[in-house]
Write a protein that holds these residues in place. Structure first.
Motif, mmCIF file in Angstrom:
data_model
loop_
_atom_site.group_PDB
_atom_site.id
_atom_site.type_symbol
_atom_site.label_atom_id
_atom_site.label_comp_id
_atom_site.label_asym_id
_atom_site.label_seq_id
_atom_site.Cartn_x
_atom_site.Cartn_y
_atom_site.Cartn_z
ATOM 1 N N SER A 1 -0.825 -9.934 3.313
ATOM 2 C CA SER A 1 -0.234 -8.755 3.935
ATOM 3 C C SER A 1 0.573 -7.950 2.919
ATOM 4 N N LEU A 2 1.265 -8.647 2.031
ATOM 5 C CA LEU A 2 2.021 -7.952 0.986
ATOM 6 C C LEU A 2 1.099 -7.247 0.002
ATOM 7 N N ASN B 1 3.502 -3.178 7.329
ATOM 8 C CA ASN B 1 2.835 -1.894 7.111
ATOM 9 C C ASN B 1 3.429 -1.132 5.926
ATOM 10 N N ARG B 2 4.736 -0.950 5.914
ATOM 11 C CA ARG B 2 5.394 -0.225 4.827
ATOM 12 C C ARG B 2 6.679 -0.964 4.463
ATOM 13 N N LEU B 3 6.548 -1.936 3.583
ATOM 14 C CA LEU B 3 7.713 -2.690 3.129
ATOM 15 C C LEU B 3 8.057 -2.219 1.725
ATOM 16 N N TYR C 1 1.270 -3.313 -0.772
ATOM 17 C CA TYR C 1 1.462 -2.693 -2.085
ATOM 18 C C TYR C 1 0.331 -1.735 -2.431
ATOM 19 N N LYS C 2 -0.882 -2.069 -2.047
ATOM 20 C CA LYS C 2 -2.004 -1.157 -2.309
ATOM 21 C C LYS C 2 -1.856 0.134 -1.521
ATOM 22 N N ASP C 3 -1.440 0.020 -0.263
ATOM 23 C CA ASP C 3 -1.244 1.211 0.565
ATOM 24 C C ASP C 3 -0.137 2.101 0.020
ATOM 25 N N LEU C 4 0.848 1.471 -0.615
ATOM 26 C CA LEU C 4 1.958 2.241 -1.190
ATOM 27 C C LEU C 4 1.643 2.756 -2.592
ATOM 28 N N ASP D 1 2.351 -4.164 -8.560
ATOM 29 C CA ASP D 1 2.945 -5.166 -7.664
ATOM 30 C C ASP D 1 1.864 -5.902 -6.887
ATOM 31 N N ALA D 2 0.825 -5.162 -6.485
ATOM 32 C CA ALA D 2 -0.275 -5.799 -5.748
ATOM 33 C C ALA D 2 -0.965 -6.846 -6.612
ATOM 34 N N ASN D 3 -1.206 -6.526 -7.877
ATOM 35 C CA ASN D 3 -1.869 -7.469 -8.780
ATOM 36 C C ASN D 3 -1.004 -8.696 -9.057
#
Length: 522
Positions: free
Chosen positions: A383-384, A361-363, A388-391, A396-398
């Motif tokens: 999941s990562l 959820n929040r890493l 990253y998108k949620d954060l 980092d998500a890309n």
């Protein structure tokens, strides 16, 4: 001689000054000096005499175990600085206090099944053989401070209703506290265990359970124990196997600067309140599999020299791994992570991070920190990416998405699907790297320019040669790619190549704009 004369002169002058001030005659001066010498010698003799008396007072008096047992059946036992010879059996309920301090038990002492209704005090006493207190009830205070257990210390299935104090105790042989109850408190501060320390299935209630600064040379067993009070193992040194599996910590636990030199096993344990492992050191493997952390967890500045196993762990509250050091593998397969921080954490060259089927959820960890160590698992990568998108870490998500597509492409068999993946990789970096479209477009321009140059596919190319021909070919290829081949002096079949180059150019430009817009929007 001159120096001695001057010294005598000065001394005599000071004596004359003192005599005149006190109004004494010259004949009285020698008498006063003699009296002072006598007083000094007398004082020295008194100190020496006191010293001799003290030396005699620390001599231990020898008594028999039979005399102690006889007193124990009738009245309270108060002994200090004695040596007790023979086996001592206190097998009847003791209603009076027992105080045997600064003493030595040369033989066994057995209190199996005994109930002590009065205070028990064995402070600074040495048990040279076995001390048997199993199935014993201590109804009031039990003091074993600085006690030396040279033989076995057997307290299993005993109960300390008013707490037990073992600060600075020394256990030369096995310390057996299995299935012991501590109702108010238990303190083993700075205790030393030269052999195994057994506390399995014990119950700790009351104010606290203090194992701070203990030194355990042998194995330590706390499996199946329950701490309903705050427990501290701070600054403890555990040399061998430390078995804490299936333990329950209801009111917080502190392993601050604790050093585990052997394997540490906390599997299937439950931590309900704060769990603090700040600056702990794990020289061997650390196992926390199937653990529930209900409260906040602190592993900041902790060193894991070998594998750290957190498989199937439930991190239900924030977890701090900042500045932690991982030299072995970090396993968090099937782990639920509510909020975990890895700020400034370091990973060894051979470290592998396993996140298969993890619920993230929040890493809080940058992709650059884990990119080279994470073990491939599609679910973990997805999941990562969501994490990253949620954060709000779109970069980092890309990067994570690019790595996922690239690894998936490598695992696919040769076929149409793999061909599409290769094309997506070359043209736009799977939709997250717009610079790939520009680079691929440049390659297309050069390829068509080479074709025009080698086949002289443009009208008038027969009249030019050398670098002029190369420049002209590149110019017409660029026009065909970026605008339209219509109107270009292409001849024969090269007209169709120009049309094909134009179509590819428009597709790549569209792909570039779409990819760039996606990055901008995030």
């Amino acid at each position: 001689m001159l120096y001695k004369s001057l010294l005598i002169y000065k001394i005599r002058k000071h004596l004359d000054t003192l005599r005149a001030a006190l109004g004494l005659s010259e004949a009285m001066i020698p008498r006063i000096c003699l009296l002072a010498i006598i007083l000094i010698l007398f004082a020295y003799g008194a100190v020496s005499s006191d010293y001799l008396v003290l030396s005699k007072s620390i001599q231990l008096k020898e008594i028999s175990a039979q005399d102690v047992m006889a007193d124990g059946n009738n009245s309270l036992i108060v002994l200090d600085r004695v040596i007790i010879n023979g086996d001592l059996y206190l097998d009847k309920h003791q209603y009076n206090p027992i105080k045997i301090t600064n003493s030595v038990f040369r033989d066994n002492i057995s209190c199996k099944g005994t109930t002590f209704y009065g205070d028990v005090d064995f402070e600074n006493t040495t048990f040279q053989k076995n001390a048997i207190f199993n199935e014993t009830k201590f109804m009031t205070a039990a003091n074993f401070n600085a006690t030396h257990f040279m033989g076995g210390a057997i307290f299993n299935m005993s109960r300390f209703e008013d707490g037990g104090t073992f600060d600075f105790a020394y256990f030369n042989n096995t310390a057996d506290f299995e299935s012991v109850w501590f109702d108010k408190f238990a303190t083993f501060y700075n205790a030393t265990f030269m052999s195994d320390a057994q506390y399995a299935f014990s119950l700790f209630n009351g104010a606290y359970a203090n194992f701070e600064s203990v030194n355990c040379v042998g194995d330590v067993y706390f499996y199946g124990s329950q701490f309903n009070t705050y427990a501290t193992f701070s600054n403890a040194r555990l040399e061998k196997n430390a078995d804490f599996h299936a333990t329950k910590y209801s009111n917080g636990v502190g392993f601050i600067q604790t050093r585990f030199f052997g394997p540490a096993n906390f599997a299937r344990s439950r931590f309900i309140a704060d769990s603090i492992f700040y600056q702990s050191f794990f020289k061997d493997s650390a196992t926390f599999s199937n653990v529930n952390f209900d409260g906040p967890v602190f592993f900041n500045d902790t060193v894991f020299s070998r594998d750290a196993n957190f498989d199937n762990v439930q991190f239900l509250s924030p977890t701090d791994m900042s500045n932690a050091s991982f030299e072995g593998d970090l396993q968090m397969n099937n782990t639920k992570i509510t909020r975990m921080v890895f700020d400034d954490a370091t990973f060894g060259k051979a470290t592998r991070l396993y996140l298969a089927k993890a619920d993230i959820n929040r890493l809080m960890v940058s992709w650059s920190q884990i990119r080279d160590i994470i073990s491939f698992d599609s679910a973990a990568y997805l999941s990562l990416i969501k994490n990253y998108k949620d954060l709000g870490q779109s970069s980092d998500a890309n990067e994570c998405y690019y790595e996922l597509r690239y690894l998936n492409q490598g695992n696919k068999p040769i076929g149409f699907s793999k061909l599409l993946d290769v094309l997506a990789w070359l043209t736009c970096g799977y939709g997250v790297r717009p610079q790939y479209a520009l680079f691929f477009g440049l390659v297309i321009i050069l390829i068509f320019a080479f074709i025009y140059w080698s086949g002289r596919g443009v009208e008038g190319f027969h009249d030019i040669h050398g670098h002029q021909l190369m420049v002209a070919s590149l110019f017409y290829s660029t026009i065909a790619f970026t605008a339209n081949s219509k109107g270009l002096p292409l001849r024969g079949r090269y007209k169709y190549l120009g049309i094909a180059e134009g179509i590819i150019g428009w597709l790549l430009m569209a792909l570039f704009l779409v990819t760039l817009g996606r990055l901008i929007i995030g």
